[in-house]
Motif scaffolding. Structure first.
Motif, PDB file in Angstrom:
ATOM      1  N   PRO A  21      16.452   7.182  13.018  1.00  0.00           N
ATOM      2  CA  PRO A  21      16.507   6.418  11.764  1.00  0.00           C
ATOM      3  C   PRO A  21      15.152   5.893  11.320  1.00  0.00           C
ATOM      4  O   PRO A  21      14.886   5.797  10.111  1.00  0.00           O
ATOM      5  CB  PRO A  21      17.475   5.277  12.093  1.00  0.00           C
ATOM      6  N   ALA A  22      14.265   5.574  12.277  1.00  0.00           N
ATOM      7  CA  ALA A  22      12.949   5.065  11.899  1.00  0.00           C
ATOM      8  C   ALA A  22      12.123   6.111  11.168  1.00  0.00           C
ATOM      9  O   ALA A  22      11.201   5.770  10.413  1.00  0.00           O
ATOM     10  CB  ALA A  22      12.197   4.581  13.139  1.00  0.00           C
ATOM     11  N   SER A  23      12.456   7.390  11.347  1.00  0.00           N
ATOM     12  CA  SER A  23      11.665   8.459  10.734  1.00  0.00           C
ATOM     13  C   SER A  23      11.847   8.538   9.228  1.00  0.00           C
ATOM     14  O   SER A  23      11.063   9.200   8.541  1.00  0.00           O
ATOM     15  CB  SER A  23      12.031   9.804  11.366  1.00  0.00           C
ATOM     16  N   ILE A  24      12.873   7.900   8.695  1.00  0.00           N
ATOM     17  CA  ILE A  24      13.085   7.938   7.244  1.00  0.00           C
ATOM     18  C   ILE A  24      12.764   6.602   6.584  1.00  0.00           C
ATOM     19  O   ILE A  24      12.965   6.439   5.379  1.00  0.00           O
ATOM     20  CB  ILE A  24      14.521   8.378   6.902  1.00  0.00           C
ATOM     21  N   ASP A  25      12.277   5.650   7.364  1.00  0.00           N
ATOM     22  CA  ASP A  25      11.873   4.356   6.817  1.00  0.00           C
ATOM     23  C   ASP A  25      10.360   4.379   6.619  1.00  0.00           C
ATOM     24  O   ASP A  25       9.598   3.786   7.388  1.00  0.00           O
ATOM     25  CB  ASP A  25      12.288   3.234   7.768  1.00  0.00           C
ATOM     26  N   LEU A  26       9.934   5.079   5.574  1.00  0.00           N
ATOM     27  CA  LEU A  26       8.520   5.409   5.406  1.00  0.00           C
ATOM     28  C   LEU A  26       7.806   4.403   4.501  1.00  0.00           C
ATOM     29  O   LEU A  26       8.429   3.786   3.618  1.00  0.00           O
ATOM     30  CB  LEU A  26       8.398   6.812   4.812  1.00  0.00           C
ATOM     31  N   PRO A  27       6.501   4.229   4.690  1.00  0.00           N
ATOM     32  CA  PRO A  27       5.729   3.360   3.788  1.00  0.00           C
ATOM     33  C   PRO A  27       5.847   3.837   2.341  1.00  0.00           C
ATOM     34  O   PRO A  27       5.884   5.043   2.069  1.00  0.00           O
ATOM     35  CB  PRO A  27       4.299   3.502   4.311  1.00  0.00           C
ATOM     36  N   GLY A  28       5.902   2.890   1.435  1.00  0.00           N
ATOM     37  CA  GLY A  28       5.967   3.213   0.014  1.00  0.00           C
ATOM     38  C   GLY A  28       7.367   3.330  -0.545  1.00  0.00           C
ATOM     39  O   GLY A  28       7.538   3.352  -1.772  1.00  0.00           O
ATOM     40  N   LEU A  29       8.379   3.416   0.310  1.00  0.00           N
ATOM     41  CA  LEU A  29       9.756   3.484  -0.183  1.00  0.00           C
ATOM     42  C   LEU A  29      10.191   2.102  -0.674  1.00  0.00           C
ATOM     43  O   LEU A  29       9.831   1.083  -0.093  1.00  0.00           O
ATOM     44  CB  LEU A  29      10.695   3.975   0.910  1.00  0.00           C
ATOM     45  N   VAL A  30      10.969   2.085  -1.737  1.00  0.00           N
ATOM     46  CA  VAL A  30      11.328   0.848  -2.421  1.00  0.00           C
ATOM     47  C   VAL A  30      12.846   0.684  -2.435  1.00  0.00           C
ATOM     48  O   VAL A  30      13.579   1.657  -2.616  1.00  0.00           O
ATOM     49  CB  VAL A  30      10.796   0.866  -3.873  1.00  0.00           C
ATOM     50  N   LEU A  31      13.301  -0.552  -2.254  1.00  0.00           N
ATOM     51  CA  LEU A  31      14.705  -0.878  -2.495  1.00  0.00           C
ATOM     52  C   LEU A  31      14.801  -1.761  -3.735  1.00  0.00           C
ATOM     53  O   LEU A  31      14.948  -1.268  -4.846  1.00  0.00           O
ATOM     54  CB  LEU A  31      15.350  -1.537  -1.273  1.00  0.00           C
ATOM     55  N   LEU A  32      14.685  -3.055  -3.583  1.00  0.00           N
ATOM     56  CA  LEU A  32      14.802  -3.945  -4.742  1.00  0.00           C
ATOM     57  C   LEU A  32      13.569  -3.931  -5.629  1.00  0.00           C
ATOM     58  O   LEU A  32      13.664  -4.200  -6.829  1.00  0.00           O
ATOM     59  CB  LEU A  32      15.072  -5.378  -4.287  1.00  0.00           C
ATOM     60  N   GLY A  33      12.418  -3.652  -5.069  1.00  0.00           N
ATOM     61  CA  GLY A  33      11.181  -3.702  -5.835  1.00  0.00           C
ATOM     62  C   GLY A  33      10.585  -5.096  -5.829  1.00  0.00           C
ATOM     63  O   GLY A  33      11.284  -6.102  -5.644  1.00  0.00           O
ATOM     64  N   GLU A  34       9.277  -5.168  -6.050  1.00  0.00           N
ATOM     65  CA  GLU A  34       8.573  -6.448  -5.947  1.00  0.00           C
ATOM     66  C   GLU A  34       9.028  -7.460  -6.993  1.00  0.00           C
ATOM     67  O   GLU A  34       9.096  -8.659  -6.720  1.00  0.00           O
ATOM     68  CB  GLU A  34       7.062  -6.213  -6.055  1.00  0.00           C
ATOM     69  N   ARG A  35       9.355  -6.990  -8.194  1.00  0.00           N
ATOM     70  CA  ARG A  35       9.789  -7.925  -9.232  1.00  0.00           C
ATOM     71  C   ARG A  35      11.073  -8.645  -8.825  1.00  0.00           C
ATOM     72  O   ARG A  35      11.198  -9.872  -8.960  1.00  0.00           O
ATOM     73  CB  ARG A  35      10.013  -7.188 -10.551  1.00  0.00           C
ATOM     74  N   GLN A  36      12.036  -7.880  -8.335  1.00  0.00           N
ATOM     75  CA  GLN A  36      13.301  -8.509  -7.944  1.00  0.00           C
ATOM     76  C   GLN A  36      13.158  -9.338  -6.678  1.00  0.00           C
ATOM     77  O   GLN A  36      13.813 -10.374  -6.538  1.00  0.00           O
ATOM     78  CB  GLN A  36      14.392  -7.460  -7.773  1.00  0.00           C
ATOM     79  N   LEU A  37      12.326  -8.889  -5.750  1.00  0.00           N
ATOM     80  CA  LEU A  37      12.123  -9.680  -4.541  1.00  0.00           C
ATOM     81  C   LEU A  37      11.512 -11.044  -4.871  1.00  0.00           C
ATOM     82  O   LEU A  37      11.910 -12.070  -4.309  1.00  0.00           O
ATOM     83  CB  LEU A  37      11.234  -8.926  -3.557  1.00  0.00           C
ATOM     84  N   LYS A  38      10.549 -11.049  -5.784  1.00  0.00           N
ATOM     85  CA  LYS A  38       9.967 -12.330  -6.202  1.00  0.00           C
ATOM     86  C   LYS A  38      11.021 -13.198  -6.872  1.00  0.00           C
ATOM     87  O   LYS A  38      11.120 -14.413  -6.605  1.00  0.00           O
ATOM     88  CB  LYS A  38       8.802 -12.095  -7.157  1.00  0.00           C
ATOM     89  N   PHE A  39      11.794 -12.593  -7.752  1.00  0.00           N
ATOM     90  CA  PHE A  39      12.863 -13.331  -8.423  1.00  0.00           C
ATOM     91  C   PHE A  39      13.848 -13.897  -7.403  1.00  0.00           C
ATOM     92  O   PHE A  39      14.243 -15.068  -7.472  1.00  0.00           O
ATOM     93  CB  PHE A  39      13.573 -12.405  -9.408  1.00  0.00           C
ATOM     94  N   LEU A  40      14.252 -13.077  -6.424  1.00  0.00           N
ATOM     95  CA  LEU A  40      15.196 -13.510  -5.408  1.00  0.00           C
ATOM     96  C   LEU A  40      14.628 -14.665  -4.578  1.00  0.00           C
ATOM     97  O   LEU A  40      15.323 -15.640  -4.282  1.00  0.00           O
ATOM     98  CB  LEU A  40      15.562 -12.319  -4.518  1.00  0.00           C
ATOM     99  N   LYS A  41      13.342 -14.574  -4.236  1.00  0.00           N
ATOM    100  CA  LYS A  41      12.708 -15.640  -3.455  1.00  0.00           C
ATOM    101  C   LYS A  41      12.642 -16.934  -4.247  1.00  0.00           C
ATOM    102  O   LYS A  41      12.967 -18.017  -3.719  1.00  0.00           O
ATOM    103  CB  LYS A  41      11.309 -15.205  -3.028  1.00  0.00           C
ATOM    104  N   ASP A  42      12.227 -16.855  -5.512  1.00  0.00           N
ATOM    105  CA  ASP A  42      12.160 -18.057  -6.349  1.00  0.00           C
ATOM    106  C   ASP A  42      13.543 -18.670  -6.541  1.00  0.00           C
ATOM    107  O   ASP A  42      13.707 -19.901  -6.486  1.00  0.00           O
ATOM    108  CB  ASP A  42      11.539 -17.717  -7.706  1.00  0.00           C
ATOM    109  N   TRP A  43      14.525 -17.812  -6.782  1.00  0.00           N
ATOM    110  CA  TRP A  43      15.908 -18.292  -6.973  1.00  0.00           C
ATOM    111  C   TRP A  43      16.401 -19.029  -5.735  1.00  0.00           C
ATOM    112  O   TRP A  43      17.075 -20.064  -5.841  1.00  0.00           O
ATOM    113  CB  TRP A  43      16.800 -17.098  -7.295  1.00  0.00           C
ATOM    114  N   GLY A  44      16.069 -18.532  -4.563  1.00  0.00           N
ATOM    115  CA  GLY A  44      16.542 -19.136  -3.337  1.00  0.00           C
ATOM    116  C   GLY A  44      16.025 -20.541  -3.107  1.00  0.00           C
ATOM    117  O   GLY A  44      16.634 -21.312  -2.349  1.00  0.00           O
TER     118      GLY A  44
END
Length: 647
Positions: A347-370
């Motif tokens: 499973p670690a072989s497909i967790d590669l650098p540069g892959l995105v889930l929520l993206g930085e915009r949503q992560l920042k929003f989620l952190k601020d919201w929390g």
């Protein structure tokens, strides 16, 4: 030449629709960029099939094939199909969905409310084409009052409902959790609607796949609205479109790029931005304004935002919009780029650098919201799909699949970042999409150290069955005591993520309409006890008969105190508060600057747990975390309590 708001609304289908924040900017644009729209082919010659039943001479068209949508030809006093709304932060936002209008009919809808027994018009808006929706925004809305409303078109067409007051005076806030409304089963949803009317939720959450009409969204959206309008009309609702709503089999949004690969595993959206924006406008415009409304590639709009209902704060994510597609990025290890069936893979072989889930915009929003707890007692995160692959069988009871990348369990680093922020916010997670209802306790580093997640069943499960069925048919370590289900406990999903299975609702017989394990979730937030009760109701259940009608394994009650399952290395000195202050407490690890958690404390004392040696700073406040700062507190088993007062 500046665009007036009225002219902008007429031209909006030629632009990206981004809501009021971007609208203010767009009013400074010039009209020269707007291209004429062909009323018969509004998305161009290449995509003349899109929304074809609701464009051109729509009154002459007849749907073909099986399971056709309701006719769009209705008596003219019925052209207002339904409405969806939210009211938050002093703003009422409502979308009225109309049936298609004839060329000689006015493209204007009016919103009226009842005051002192009299109806008063408070807004009027253009009916937008394509899509036939009208969007009302009313500032300075008084959320402390319940107000009857009606949406009108012409002299006779009308849709009526009630704008509920914000239920801040209620101790228990109830949310219906729903998704996946199969279009292969047409007609009413009266079993579900009757239950919901009896249970009377304060908020409706439709997580995605409200329609599977794909290229005929307006017809499918109207079909959905007719099915649920009796419960929609009198309470706020959150609708978040998913892959089938925008016409795709799967969706990895890739920040809006164009997808050209069958199955869309290359990432992006396969249809024009104008079609995607129409879908989002119809389903999600009524949500509170996004704090970061900038469009993504090709001018596709965003809607991620937050909303408070009765003191419960809901973070609304778009968990597929920025996500990387797997094709071309990782080796193909199954029949499709997104399916893995190779038992030897790492499973670690497909967790590669540069892959995105929520993206930085949503992560920042989620952190601020929390970290924002103003007027909030509890927190909840909403998204389309689950942060794990809690499924073994796909499509049939023998269709075993090791890993499916069309879930938020991949990429694993993105999952970890998202779950850490959800845990930091002391939030629970609700979602849909998977067609299989489960409750899990996520593991980030260890089993059980992450937040709880509740995936709703499919509302109507005639598209794609799924099952939880461990290959060895044994429970995992730490199974749920006295559970009627055989396979609870600690497991790793096919992506290597740690999950603790608490309950699952497998379909006994996918060929029998009454045994497909479809239905909906109901979530009860108790602000006083700081507990959440998760309920799971079969489609053909009778809620009036009580909890015995629920799926085996439910209801489940979890406590906010258990949302963060890490084992403390120690505790800071006990904090004592004046009666009734119920402060917000935030704990920060001094050496890293990491916020460990932010939460509201109900009671007069709290001893903060910490998860690493060293000193910590505690921020406190009655409303937010900015009133008192207790610096450099160390782990101390015998420390004297600290009396906290607020100005």
């Amino acid at each position: 030449m500046k665009l007036s708001r009225r002219i902008w609304l007429k031209l909006s289908s030629a632009f990206a629709w981004t809501g009021p924040a971007a609208l203010a900017q767009a009013e400074d644009a010039t009209a020269t960029t707007a291209a004429p729209i062909d009323p018969a082919k509004p998305f161009g010659d290449e995509f003349k099939q899109l929304d074809s039943l609701a464009v051109g001479n729509w009154w002459e068209k007849k749907p073909k094939g099986k399971n056709i949508p309701p006719s769009l030809i209705v008596p003219r006093n019925e052209v207002v199909a339904f409405a969806v709304y939210t009211q938050a932060n002093g703003v009422l936002k409502m979308t009225a969905q109309l049936f298609p209008l004839k060329p000689d009919e006015a493209r204007l809808a009016r919103l009226e409310v009842q005051k002192d027994g009299e109806w008063t018009e408070i807004a009027r808006e253009e009916v937008l084409f394509p899509g036939w929706s009208a969007h009302f925004r009313v500032e300075d809305w008084d959320g402390s009052k319940t107000v009857p409303y009606r949406v009108r078109h012409g002299n006779d067409a009308m849709f009526e409902g009630t704008i509920r007051k914000d239920p801040v005076d209620k101790n228990e806030i109830v949310v219906a959790n729903m998704s996946c409304n199969s279009s292969r089963t047409t007609g009413e949803r009266h079993e579900i609607v009757e239950n919901l009317l009896h249970q009377d939720p304060d908020l409706l959450f439709f997580a995605g796949d409200q329609t599977y009409r794909h290229t005929e969204h307006t017809a499918g959206w109207i079909e959905f609205g007719l099915q649920f309008r009796d419960v929609l009309k009198d309470r706020p609702s959150i609708c978040t479109p998913d892959d089938h709503d925008v016409g795709q089999p799967n969706l990895w949004g890739e920040n809006g790029r164009l997808s050209t690969l069958a199955g869309n595993a290359d990432g992006g959206f396969m249809y024009p931005a104008e079609y995607v924006n129409m879908v989002q406008r119809q389903q999600s415009w009524h949500l509170p304004d996004s704090p970061d409304p900038a469009t993504i590639e090709r001018g596709i709009t965003v809607y991620f935002t937050s909303m408070k209902v009765g003191g419960v704060d809901f973070c609304i994510l778009e968990d597929r919009k920025f996500k990387s597609g797997p094709a071309g990025k990782i080796p193909q290890m199954g029949p499709r780029p997104d399916h893995i069936n190779d038992p030897t893979y790492d499973p670690a072989s497909i967790d590669l650098p540069g892959l995105v889930l929520l993206g930085e915009r949503q992560l920042k929003f989620l952190k601020d919201w929390g970290q924002d707890w103003s007027d909030v007692d509890m927190k909840c995160v909403l998204s389309q799909t689950a942060f794990c692959g809690a499924v073994h069988m796909h499509g049939s009871e023998t269709g075993r699949l090791l890993a499916d990348l069309d879930c938020n369990g991949w990429p694993q680093t993105g999952r970890r970042k998202a779950l850490e922020e959800i845990r930091r916010a002391k939030a629970i997670h609700l979602c849909g999409d998977q067609h299989l209802s489960v409750v899990v306790k996520h593991g980030i580093d260890d089993f059980g150290d992450g937040p709880f997640g509740f995936t709703s069943p499919a509302l109507v499960n005639t598209i794609y069955g799924r099952w939880w069925h461990p290959e060895d048919e044994k429970p995992g370590p730490n199974p749920v005591p006295d559970s009627p289900l055989p396979w609870t406990g600690d497991f790793k999903d096919g992506l290597g993520n740690k999950i603790s299975m608490m309950a699952y609702a497998n379909p006994p017989n996918i060929k029998d309409e009454k045994q497909r394990a479809d239905g909906y979730g109901l979530v009860r937030f108790n602000k006083q006890t700081q507990q959440v009760t998760l309920e799971c109701w079969p489609r053909f259940s009778d809620a009036k008969k009580g909890n015995s009608e629920q799926f085996p394994g439910w209801p489940i009650t979890v406590a906010v105190a258990d949302y963060d399952g890490r084992k403390p290395v120690g505790f800071l000195p006990e904090l004592r508060f004046p009666e009734g202050t119920n402060p917000v407490v935030q704990v920060v690890h001094d050496s890293t600057g990491d916020v460990l958690y932010t939460q509201r404390i109900h009671g007069t004392s709290f001893r903060p747990p910490v998860y690493a040696e060293g000193t910590h700073t505690v921020h406190l406040g009655q409303i937010q975390i900015n009133e008192t700062k207790l610096a450099s507190l160390a782990i101390a088993e015998d420390a004297q309590p600290i009396e906290v007062t607020f100005a």
